[in-house]
Motif scaffolding. Structure first.
Motif, PDB file in Angstrom:
ATOM      1  N   LEU A 150      35.072  17.000 -14.606  1.00 53.46           N
ATOM      2  CA  LEU A 150      34.562  18.352 -14.402  1.00 53.46           C
ATOM      3  C   LEU A 150      35.590  19.188 -13.665  1.00 53.46           C
ATOM      4  CD1 LEU A 150      30.977  17.687 -13.069  1.00 53.46           C
ATOM      5  CD2 LEU A 150      31.638  18.230 -15.388  1.00 53.46           C
ATOM      6  N   ASP A 151      35.630  20.437 -14.035  1.00 54.60           N
ATOM      7  CA  ASP A 151      36.421  21.372 -13.268  1.00 54.60           C
ATOM      8  C   ASP A 151      35.601  21.761 -12.055  1.00 54.60           C
ATOM      9  OD1 ASP A 151      38.852  23.514 -13.726  1.00 54.60           O
ATOM     10  OD2 ASP A 151      37.208  24.249 -12.501  1.00 54.60           O
ATOM     11  N   ARG A 152      36.201  21.707 -10.917  1.00 53.26           N
ATOM     12  CA  ARG A 152      35.399  21.913  -9.712  1.00 53.26           C
ATOM     13  C   ARG A 152      35.049  23.378  -9.505  1.00 53.26           C
ATOM     14  NH1 ARG A 152      37.475  19.724  -4.904  1.00 53.26           N
ATOM     15  NH2 ARG A 152      35.648  20.741  -4.076  1.00 53.26           N
ATOM     16  N   THR A 153      35.943  24.239  -9.854  1.00 51.86           N
ATOM     17  CA  THR A 153      35.679  25.646  -9.564  1.00 51.86           C
ATOM     18  C   THR A 153      34.647  26.236 -10.512  1.00 51.86           C
ATOM     19  OG1 THR A 153      37.686  26.024 -10.804  1.00 51.86           O
ATOM     20  CG2 THR A 153      37.791  26.271  -8.414  1.00 51.86           C
ATOM     21  N   THR A 154      34.706  25.850 -11.754  1.00 53.15           N
ATOM     22  CA  THR A 154      33.798  26.466 -12.709  1.00 53.15           C
ATOM     23  C   THR A 154      32.659  25.558 -13.121  1.00 53.15           C
ATOM     24  OG1 THR A 154      35.122  25.674 -14.532  1.00 53.15           O
ATOM     25  CG2 THR A 154      35.632  27.852 -13.674  1.00 53.15           C
ATOM     26  N   GLY A 155      32.802  24.282 -12.898  1.00 58.32           N
ATOM     27  CA  GLY A 155      31.775  23.353 -13.322  1.00 58.32           C
ATOM     28  C   GLY A 155      31.854  23.027 -14.792  1.00 58.32           C
ATOM     29  N   GLU A 156      32.956  23.378 -15.410  1.00 55.52           N
ATOM     30  CA  GLU A 156      33.101  23.099 -16.829  1.00 55.52           C
ATOM     31  C   GLU A 156      33.403  21.627 -17.070  1.00 55.52           C
ATOM     32  OE1 GLU A 156      35.129  26.133 -19.689  1.00 55.52           O
ATOM     33  OE2 GLU A 156      35.930  26.352 -17.656  1.00 55.52           O
ATOM     34  N   LEU A 157      32.943  21.167 -18.207  1.00 51.36           N
ATOM     35  CA  LEU A 157      33.239  19.800 -18.599  1.00 51.36           C
ATOM     36  C   LEU A 157      34.589  19.802 -19.303  1.00 51.36           C
ATOM     37  CD1 LEU A 157      32.117  16.907 -18.811  1.00 51.36           C
ATOM     38  CD2 LEU A 157      31.221  17.539 -21.025  1.00 51.36           C
ATOM     39  N   LEU A 158      35.559  19.153 -18.702  1.00 50.51           N
ATOM     40  CA  LEU A 158      36.902  19.211 -19.260  1.00 50.51           C
ATOM     41  C   LEU A 158      37.149  18.107 -20.264  1.00 50.51           C
ATOM     42  CD1 LEU A 158      38.940  19.963 -16.053  1.00 50.51           C
ATOM     43  CD2 LEU A 158      38.153  21.562 -17.770  1.00 50.51           C
ATOM     44  N   GLN A 159      36.634  16.923 -19.936  1.00 49.95           N
ATOM     45  CA  GLN A 159      36.933  15.812 -20.825  1.00 49.95           C
ATOM     46  C   GLN A 159      35.885  14.723 -20.657  1.00 49.95           C
ATOM     47  OE1 GLN A 159      37.910  14.780 -23.670  1.00 49.95           O
ATOM     48  NE2 GLN A 159      39.941  15.675 -23.337  1.00 49.95           N
ATOM     49  N   ASP A 211      26.134  20.672 -10.229  1.00 54.60           N
ATOM     50  CA  ASP A 211      26.526  20.540 -11.626  1.00 54.60           C
ATOM     51  C   ASP A 211      25.680  19.463 -12.261  1.00 54.60           C
ATOM     52  OD1 ASP A 211      28.594  22.426 -11.603  1.00 54.60           O
ATOM     53  OD2 ASP A 211      29.850  20.993 -10.532  1.00 54.60           O
TER      54      ASP A 211
END
Lengths: 930, 300
Positions: free
Chosen positions: B212-221, B182
């Motif tokens: 980061l969300d670990r499964t999707t790699g999205e930036l959460l905050q 990521d």
């Protein structure tokens, strides 16, 4: 007595030897006095003055040997210690006779040496020597705490020589130089007064007065003490620091020594002694950036990483307690000043005002109405040029030949000068064709052309002259602008020249010839703009000259040889450079033309001139980029990664690659591939051994290729084979009956060749590069050795190829096929050796099929590594994981939606989450982010 | 603000003893003890709840940058500027093994759950896995896909996660043999994993913490407000994953709400850079260490 002793407390060990010696002495004396006389001769002992036995007999050491005489210890001769190491070479030790002598013997020796008796030792040399010796001896006897000669002991009492006595009688006192002190100082004072009398200035009068008073005080003070002092100061550098003996902290940084000394002296003069802080003494000199308190080991060297990253903070304040005296600061300052004054040579005073002053140049005054923006003065050029009014634009004459002639002539004249025109006018007076030179047909056109040409030439020369200064402050004619913008000027002349030439124009101007050699102005300009030798102006100049000559054509002028400072070879080298550069520029031109055409003219100008706004624009641009990049991040990428089996074992996990071949490492460089690849290949070939039916070589080659996606897989073998092994070609020639034997042989061969190949591969690659060969790929070799193989494949299994091509990872095969096909097309002659085709047709075919099957399987395997297999594995293998995923999604949604609801129960909630919900939450999240 | 009241913002003890900067402070598995390490090349074992120093471990040749205790509290590992990873016995204070192999300073070490391996993150752009079970001192695995210094490492039961100055947080999943990278675009200083294991908190050098969300790699905050530009400062989450904690270079400690990224609380913990923040595994108790040489224990 006994009771007495009980009452006393004894400190230390009683000295017993003295008594011993004394008793022995007594004995000796007694013996000498006559006691021994009574003894028979053989019982008499010869002793020295200390009572030690002189003779010991042959069996006990002989003459004067033994413990008490020359032997060092009771046990016998003490061996001399000898140490020699690589760092500390033991030098050849000089032995002197004194090493073997007793004290009494030494005393005897000394008595023999010649020396002045103290009575006539006028200058005290002998006495001094004597005293020095004495001091040395004393020092040995009572070693002091401080090793080395101690001043007190050095200043030995000198028995007064006769000269000293005389001097003392004459009124000389110790510690004073032998001269009339008073008189000299008086004389000096007089001289100074006289000197001061020369000063007439009022303002200086005051200062000398003060100066006088100062110096007088100083001298009157110092007279007795300083000036007449004659005794030398013995100890110059008392040890004041805490370093080890002989350790010089400033050994490698002598520039700090002075600083330290001045600080120390300042401190001393103030009268207090600042306790040396640890920082200063131990760690200070080493490196300023080291954190105080902990250095590194003595054997380690300071590295970059030892720098104290927290150095900005003052540790002294935080935890080092030190008595500071801030009040001293001002005092200290003053002292610094005076100490500076002390630097002035004796007899000189520091000048209050010096003649020498740094000349300062003020920056130029910028006029108030100055605007920091350049304005182009367009018509400026026109003013400076004494322009001949341009002849009006005239349509060219109808006659094509005439037009051509006129144009060519105009160019020629413009180049060669007016003289040529006159000359040819005279010459061709009768010629109808040259009527245009006189007021005939086409004269107007000629005039116009001539003017144009001249203009062009002027611009050109100007351009070459001051292209550096201001390429833009040029009067823009249509042509120059066109050339600047890279537009091709409409070649009115050139095309028609061609036609005319083909149509059989009877006249050819020499200028036409030169025209063909002369490149258009734009090319030259490009060259000028490029400036490949920017850093070396002289060279650049030469290069420009070279270009001019090149494009002018003809013989090189001798002018270019004027650089005599260069050697012949250097010049040749430079010529080569220039050729290369010119070529590069030519090539670059085409690209540039395109670029310039697309660019706006203003942009082009901006490139040459620095606009202030340009910078801000750029910054803005980067800002935009940043914004963009932050939006694109975080980026997720996925790679294959192979955990080692042991790692999986330690984590109590099943190895996802269990039973698979060891992975090809992601080779970073050639060295890596060299190191790692042979192993994998070996393993691969070893695996193949079990299946003896399958030809080893190919598979063993194939294996790493399938696995590795990097470029280093394809090893160039061709060259290597050509040089080192010629028998590998005969694989197909082998009779098929001896299969097992062949297999055996191939096994060995495969292992050997693959290994060799891999090792030699890099070498060969580089060799090939050096020789300029196109290093062939491995596949090509294979196809060359078995040309019928791939073709068969294609014929026999058309469906297979398609199948393979469907897959994503069929790249290797595709390229393989293509390569081999290409190869076949390229070198049909090389297949002439493939006469064994028919002989091994049937069995070979089967074998190939098998091989292919196998290959295909392998490919599938490897592919599964990369893509599809994983997902299935993931799905079936780790249900918990997918569950986890769900829960996380759910959790996220819960985060977003109801922030109060903490996710301690997320696992339970996840179970009830539906797909709709997930989608919904995602959407919402996205919306939020936007 | 009931949430803020739960936060450990009251100073319970000051642990003094280190000379110079303290580079890391870590609770042991059950939170009863703490290990700290620092520039003075020592590792110190404390009872943070009583504020007493128990033991000092000396063997490192240079500064000690990180330390981690096994789950059974019998062993611990440490690493630092001397390019080695030390495997210690807690009670005897002896070094059981030294793992050499890193070509540069070692920034972080972690045990896995079963304490069978140590994973170290180094300046030499690699993660190295060392075996504690066998006597081998060779690394079990070298992960060198990072492009720059690896600053921090976190282990889960099945994954190794490393944060690097090249701006990536790379997750190496042992079950499927995949590496997920990521890229955050900013040098990653410190990573820590949420207690539910679904998110990774990455402290970046642009003074930002990223979740980061670990499964999707999205930036959460994204959490901002503190200063983290040049020093290695730590970040972590509270036990309930409700708050994000981050140390700042000006000596402050920040508490953000995990979801809305608001600064819930901030207070001055130290005079100088807060190098490390560590949260008690069960209670609301926190350790902070600083360049000023102190370690402070914070409680509710």
């Amino acid at each position: 007595m006994g009771s007495d002793e009980e009452d006393f407390v004894f400190h230390g060990t009683p000295i017993e030897r003295e008594e011993e010696i004394a008793s022995r002495k007594k004995k000796a004396v007694a013996g000498a006095s006559g006691n021994l006389r009574t003894l028979p001769a053989w019982k008499q002992e010869v002793t020295d003055e200390e009572g030690r036995r002189r003779f010991h007999g042959a069996f006990t050491g002989g003459y004067s040997a033994g413990y008490y005489n020359t032997v060092g210890s009771k046990e016998g001769w003490a061996p001399q210690s000898f140490t020699s190491s690589r760092q500390n070479r033991a030098g050849a030790r000089k032995q002197s006779i004194s090493d073997f002598l007793d004290e009494d013997e030494k005393a005897d020796m000394e008595g023999k040496s010649l020396s002045a008796s103290s009575q006539f030792d006028t200058f005290g040399f002998t006495a001094a020597e004597h005293s020095r010796k004495h001091a040395e001896k004393e020092q040995h006897e009572r070693p002091s705490a401080i090793p080395g000669p101690v001043p007190d002991e050095l200043v030995a009492p000198v028995s007064e020589s006769i000269g000293v006595k005389l001097l003392l009688k004459m009124g000389w006192r110790r510690g004073h130089s032998i001269k009339e002190v008073r008189a000299s100082s008086d004389a000096r004072r007089e001289a100074r007064k006289a000197f001061l009398a020369f000063y007439t200035d009022e303002n200086t009068k005051e200062t000398p007065d003060s100066l006088v008073s100062e110096t007088e005080v100083e001298t009157s003070l110092g007279e007795d003490i300083k000036i007449s002092e004659s005794t030398p100061v013995y100890v110059l550098n008392p040890k004041q620091d805490l370093h080890g003996l002989g350790y010089d902290p400033f050994k490698h940084a002598p520039e700090f020594r002075e600083k330290k000394r001045s600080r120390m002296s300042a401190n001393k003069e103030v009268g207090f002694r600042k306790p040396l802080s640890m920082k200063e003494s131990l760690f200070g000199p080493k490196s300023g950036k080291i954190a105080p308190g902990f250095g590194i080991g003595a054997l380690e060297e300071l590295d970059v990483e030892d720098e104290d990253v927290y150095a900005g903070y003052d540790f002294d304040q935080t935890y080092v307690i030190e008595d500071e005296q801030p009040a001293r600061q001002s005092n200290d300052n003053r002292l610094r000043l005076t100490s500076k004054e002390h630097d002035v040579l004796p007899g000189f005073g520091a000048a209050k005002n010096s003649d020498y002053s740094m000349e300062r140049f003020n920056p130029p005054i910028i006029p108030k109405d100055f605007v920091a923006r350049h304005k182009f003065s367009g018509p400026l050029e026109a003013e400076t040029k004494p322009t001949v009014s341009a002849p009006p634009e005239v349509p060219p004459p109808a006659d094509n030949n005439l037009k051509l002639l006129i144009e060519g002539f105009a160019t020629f004249v413009s180049r060669c000068g007016k003289l040529y025109e006159d000359l040819s006018r005279e010459k061709n007076q009768s010629n109808q064709l040259f009527d245009f030179l006189r007021e005939g047909n086409g004269h107007d056109y000629y005039a116009r052309r001539l003017w144009e040409e001249q203009q062009k030439r002027k611009d050109q020369s100007k351009l070459t002259l001051d292209v550096k200064v201001s390429p833009t402050v040029q009067k823009m004619t249509a042509e120059t602008r066109g050339s600047l913008l890279g537009e091709k000027p409409l070649q009115r002349s050139l095309k028609e020249t061609d036609t005319s030439a083909s149509s059989g124009g009877s006249f050819q101007f020499p200028t036409n010839l030169s025209d063909t050699f002369t490149k258009s102005a734009s090319s030259q300009e490009a060259a000028d703009a490029v400036k490949p030798f920017k850093d070396d102006p002289a060279k650049q100049e030469r290069f420009e000259q070279f270009l001019k000559e090149k494009y002018k054509g003809g013989l090189r002028t001798t002018d270019s040889n004027r650089v005599n400072s260069m050697s012949e070879s250097a010049r040749a080298q430079e010529r080569l450079d220039f050729e290369a550069a010119a070529e590069a520029i030519e090539k670059g031109k085409a690209y540039k033309e395109v670029r310039r055409a697309t660019e706006q003219p203003l942009d082009f100008l901006a490139g040459g001139l620095q606009f202030t706004s340009g910078g801000t624009e750029q910054i803005k641009d980067t800002g935009v980029v940043d914004m963009k990049s932050s939006k694109t991040y975080p980026k997720r990428e996925e790679f294959q990664w192979r955990p080692s089996p042991l790692l999986c074992k330690r984590f109590d996990l099943p190895d996802p690659f269990m039973g698979k071949l060891p992975p090809a490492p992601r080779a970073r460089n050639k060295m890596d591939s060299l190191i790692f690849l042979p192993d994998t290949v070996k393993a691969a070939s070893a695996r193949q051994v079990s299946e003896s039916q399958v030809p080893k070589k190919e598979t063993s080659i194939e294996e790493p290729e399938v696995e590795v996606e990097v470029e280093n897989v394809e090893r160039p073998v061709d060259l290597y084979k050509a040089i080192f092994s010629d028998d590998s070609e005969d694989d197909e020639d082998q009779p098929m009956n001896g299969k097992i034997q062949e297999g055996q042989e191939k096994k060995n061969e495969a292992a050997a060749t693959t290994l060799n190949r891999l090792i030699a591969g890099d070498f060969l690659e580089s060799l090939g590069k050096e020789l300029g060969f196109e290093v062939p790929m491995e596949e090509e070799i294979k196809s060359r050795s078995k040309p019928e193989d791939s073709s068969d494949k294609r014929l026999d299994r058309p469906g297979l190829k398609e199948k393979v091509e469907e897959k994503t990872s069929s790249l290797t095969l595709g390229s393989e096929e293509e390569k081999s096909r290409k190869k076949r097309e390229k070198s049909p002659g090389k297949r002439s050796g493939g006469n064994d085709l028919s002989s091994s047709e049937s069995s070979g075919d089967e074998r190939r099929r098998k091989r292919y099957n196998k290959k295909d399987r392998h490919r599938n395997d490897s592919e599964s590594d990369s893509s599809s297999d994983y997902h299935s594995r993931d799905k079936q293998g780790s249900r918990s994981r997918s569950k986890r995923r769900e829960s996380s999604r759910e959790k996220r949604s819960s985060h977003k939606k109801h922030s109060k609801h903490r996710r301690t129960k997320k696992s339970s909630s996840s179970r009830y989450s539906s797909d709709e919900e997930q989608k919904e939450s995602r959407r919402e999240k996205k919306r939020r982010r936007d | 603000m009931s949430a803020a009241a739960e936060l450990p913002t009251k100073e319970a003890h000051i642990l003094k003893g280190h000379e110079g900067a303290v580079l890391a402070a870590r609770f042991n598995g059950d939170g009863n003890y703490a290990l700290t390490c620092g520039k003075d090349r020592t590792i110190r074992l404390w009872n943070p709840h009583r504020g007493i120093l128990i033991k000092t471990y000396k063997s490192h040749g240079r500064e000690v940058r990180d330390v981690h205790v096994t789950s059974d509290n019998a062993k611990f590992c440490s690493c630092g500027g001397d390019r080695q990873v030390y495997y210690w016995d807690v009670s005897t204070g002896r070094v059981i093994r030294k793992f050499r192999g890193h070509d540069g300073e070692v920034n972080a070490v972690k045990f896995n759950d079963s304490s069978s391996v140590v994973v170290s993150a180094g300046f030499d752009r690699s993660l190295r896995v060392w075996d504690c079970r066998s006597h081998s001192v060779e690394p079990v695995q070298i992960i060198d896909t990072f492009l720059d210094t690896v600053m921090s490492v976190v282990l889960t039961k099945t994954e190794i996660i490393g944060g690097s100055v090249d701006g990536t947080v790379r997750t190496f999943d042992m079950r499927i043999g995949r590496e997920m990278s990521d890229n955050l675009g900013q040098p990653v200083n410190c990573i820590s994993i949420s207690n539910d294991g679904n998110c990774v908190l990455a402290g970046c050098l642009d003074s930002t913490l990223r979740l980061l969300d670990r499964t999707t790699g999205e930036l959460l905050q994204v959490y901002r407000g503190h200063i983290s530009k040049s020093f290695k400062t730590d970040c972590c989450l509270t036990n309930s994953d409700a708050h994000v904690i981050g140390g700042s270079e000006d000596g402050l400690v920040f508490f953000w709400d995990l979801v809305d990224a608001k600064v819930v609380s901030k207070f001055r913990a130290h005079d100088l850079v807060v190098t490390s923040v560590s949260y008690h595994p069960k209670e609301d108790c926190m350790l902070t260490s600083s360049v000023d040489g102190t370690v402070r224990v914070w409680k509710k």
